[in-house]
Design an enzyme around this catalytic site. Sequence first.
Site, PDB file in Angstrom:
ATOM      1  N   GLN A  75     -50.113  -1.769 -46.959  1.00  0.00           N
ATOM      2  CA  GLN A  75     -50.288  -2.877 -47.571  1.00  0.00           C
ATOM      3  C   GLN A  75     -51.586  -3.068 -48.446  1.00  0.00           C
ATOM      4  O   GLN A  75     -52.621  -2.285 -48.066  1.00  0.00           O
ATOM      5  CB  GLN A  75     -50.665  -3.919 -46.192  1.00  0.00           C
ATOM      6  N   TYR A  93     -56.769 -14.006 -49.288  1.00  0.00           N
ATOM      7  CA  TYR A  93     -57.328 -12.774 -49.963  1.00  0.00           C
ATOM      8  C   TYR A  93     -57.170 -12.814 -51.525  1.00  0.00           C
ATOM      9  O   TYR A  93     -56.634 -13.930 -52.121  1.00  0.00           O
ATOM     10  CB  TYR A  93     -56.870 -11.521 -49.454  1.00  0.00           C
ATOM     11  N   ARG A 137     -45.970 -10.403 -50.007  1.00  0.00           N
ATOM     12  CA  ARG A 137     -46.418 -11.263 -48.823  1.00  0.00           C
ATOM     13  C   ARG A 137     -47.134 -12.393 -49.225  1.00  0.00           C
ATOM     14  O   ARG A 137     -48.107 -12.504 -49.947  1.00  0.00           O
ATOM     15  CB  ARG A 137     -47.177 -10.781 -47.744  1.00  0.00           C
ATOM     16  N   CYS A 173     -53.839  -5.880 -25.663  1.00  0.00           N
ATOM     17  CA  CYS A 173     -53.050  -7.140 -25.000  1.00  0.00           C
ATOM     18  C   CYS A 173     -53.391  -7.222 -23.436  1.00  0.00           C
ATOM     19  O   CYS A 173     -53.832  -6.303 -22.641  1.00  0.00           O
ATOM     20  CB  CYS A 173     -51.422  -6.826 -24.989  1.00  0.00           C
ATOM     21  N   ALA A 189     -52.682  -9.034 -10.661  1.00  0.00           N
ATOM     22  CA  ALA A 189     -53.259  -7.444 -10.338  1.00  0.00           C
ATOM     23  C   ALA A 189     -52.814  -6.780  -9.577  1.00  0.00           C
ATOM     24  O   ALA A 189     -52.395  -5.582  -9.646  1.00  0.00           O
ATOM     25  CB  ALA A 189     -55.053  -7.832  -9.909  1.00  0.00           C
ATOM     26  N   GLU A 191     -47.329 -10.603   0.224  1.00  0.00           N
ATOM     27  CA  GLU A 191     -47.598 -12.064  -0.477  1.00  0.00           C
ATOM     28  C   GLU A 191     -47.713 -13.018   0.525  1.00  0.00           C
ATOM     29  O   GLU A 191     -46.339 -13.392   1.108  1.00  0.00           O
ATOM     30  CB  GLU A 191     -47.001 -12.122  -1.618  1.00  0.00           C
ATOM     31  N   LYS A 207     -47.982 -23.570 -22.210  1.00  0.00           N
ATOM     32  CA  LYS A 207     -48.506 -22.191 -21.638  1.00  0.00           C
ATOM     33  C   LYS A 207     -47.215 -21.592 -20.740  1.00  0.00           C
ATOM     34  O   LYS A 207     -47.393 -20.677 -19.957  1.00  0.00           O
ATOM     35  CB  LYS A 207     -49.758 -22.363 -20.717  1.00  0.00           C
TER      36      LYS A 207
END
Length: 642
Positions: free
Chosen positions: A102, A172, A220, A362, A393, A412, A430
């Site tokens: 790019q 830009y 782009r 991530c 976790a 659990e 969400k």
Amino acid sequence: MKYTNLFEPINIGQLTIKNRFVMPAMDSGTTTSEHLFSDQSIAYFAARAKGGFGLIITEYMAVVPEGIGNPKEVGLWDDSFIPNISKLSDAVHKSNGKIFAQLHHSGMMCVQKNTGVQPAGPSAIASANYLEPVREYSTKEVYELIEKFAQAAQRTKKAGFDGVEVHGAHGYLIAQFLSTATNKRVDEFGGSYDNRFRFARLIIQRVKTLCGNDFPVLFRLSAEEFMDGGCTIDDAIIYASLAQDAGADAIHVSTGTGVGGNIVTPLYFDPGFNIDNATKIKANVSIPVIGVGRINDPALANQIITSGRADMISLGRQSVCDPEFPNKIFEERTDEIFKCTGCMQRCYYSKGYDESDVGISCMINPFSGKESDWKFINTAVKKKIVVVGAGPAGLEVAWIAAKRGHDVSVYEKNSTPGGNYRLAAIPPKKQDLAKTIHTYTTLCKKHGVELHYDYEMTSKKLNSLNGDVVILSTGSTPLLPPIKGLQIDDCIKANDILDGTKVIANQNVLIIGGGLVGCETAEFLSGYHNNISIVDMESQFAKDAVKRSRAVLMERLQHNNVSMYPNTKVLEILKDGIKAIRDDNEVTMNGFDTVIIALGSKAYNPLEESIQANEVYVIGDAKIARDAKAAIYEAAKLGLSI
């Protein structure tokens, strides 16, 4: 095979790409102060090629040193960079991918402390982000910059790259020439559409002259700049046609600017939100169009391609979240896909967990961004591992340890996995968080983890299991401080609302606690025709949220007429409200039908002291109540080390 259209080859110019998956340019945060790709940078890009992405586009690369957007942006301004970028192209090619560079210049978005010179742009207009004086490039300098772009492209070809992307998006330099908000020139580079596009056109044509017609050039652009006077989809359609006429081989349709925002969009933007813009552009050009915009599901990706709305799909944060997205679809392992939730907690200039957690990564897949460091190594000694708690976790450590060869069981107390993370999927927009838990449980089953639900663990039961290793991931409980009038047994907690225990509608509601949970609970309750107020002793609501996500959440709360009272310390809870101190003044707020407590969480760890196992680990909120990013990262590191 399902979704076969995603794996049809396509030509960009004379270059054949093996499928329709594109990894777009994103700042990886792994480049060096010498403006080079690091070994981790190369491993990161190569992993996406190995994961099946047909086309990899590098993060932005500066064509001149005075055009860098950050202090470590990779350079293309002289031949000394060719050996370094050659390593990157070789690595991607070894993994059967194609790679484009790019070409970039920040223009008025430059910062003098990074470049050493005053920022310059098409006009002497300061960036609202940086507020530094900007000088206008002379006509002669503009022509010189055109040559710099082309020479940079030529260097990438010498380094083995398959093509380049001319970066005309995101506010830009090239985008600044296109936009009437930033281009006020009176020479041949200002005024009409043709003149404003002249800079981009001459760059595309000069690249073709130096590199050959068989060297592909992407263009782009932003379909919407989200700023007064900025480009809209109608402008983008015109510029896409002009780019095609100039010789561009494909159009990459993005969105947003540094000033207007929405370059990277949070979870409040629906998956595929920008595809309609790509479709409109596709109707006006005959070259391939690449669509982008929170595409995170195979079915959505396939629908876009099958319906002809775009020719290729660009997966930004999804490629960060799961570098194997294409391969998992091809191999029909879609249940194993890590699905980007749009949380932006770890991929967007956010702080890592520790000193080794740097660069892009991530929240739900901390292996991302650690391709050169984190490896699955089979254990030399198989251990019996007992995990208590099936929150994120617990599930994360379980599948990783099992994949390495351990005998792992998870216990659990609830009938479903997920813990408090599952509740985080309840507020509007969400829902993708729920997929995280499904992916973790899929991986647990794949690698032989035994999952036990409705199992209330006690010290006696735990010790009878005779685990070599015990991992406590028992999560957290709501924090209930000693406020006068708080009846702990009868109080309504935010979790009671999100888990469906309490249904509140058509009421005046007061939420005590303006953190992320309190604010999201307010938004959730707004859907039930409640009149909501939130108080918090801090000056800022949802202060721990990612900046961009927080801004949108605040807008949504305002839209729902939620009243917010900062700097308010609760002294006493009344039958219909509170007594509090606000800005050193005592106030009474009453007339409420319901008061909800959302004051954070505290670790829940009732078993540690009585465990007889040799190895005991406490992870996630059971150790200290934090966000999921910390819990999942901690769990992953432990799973790799046991």
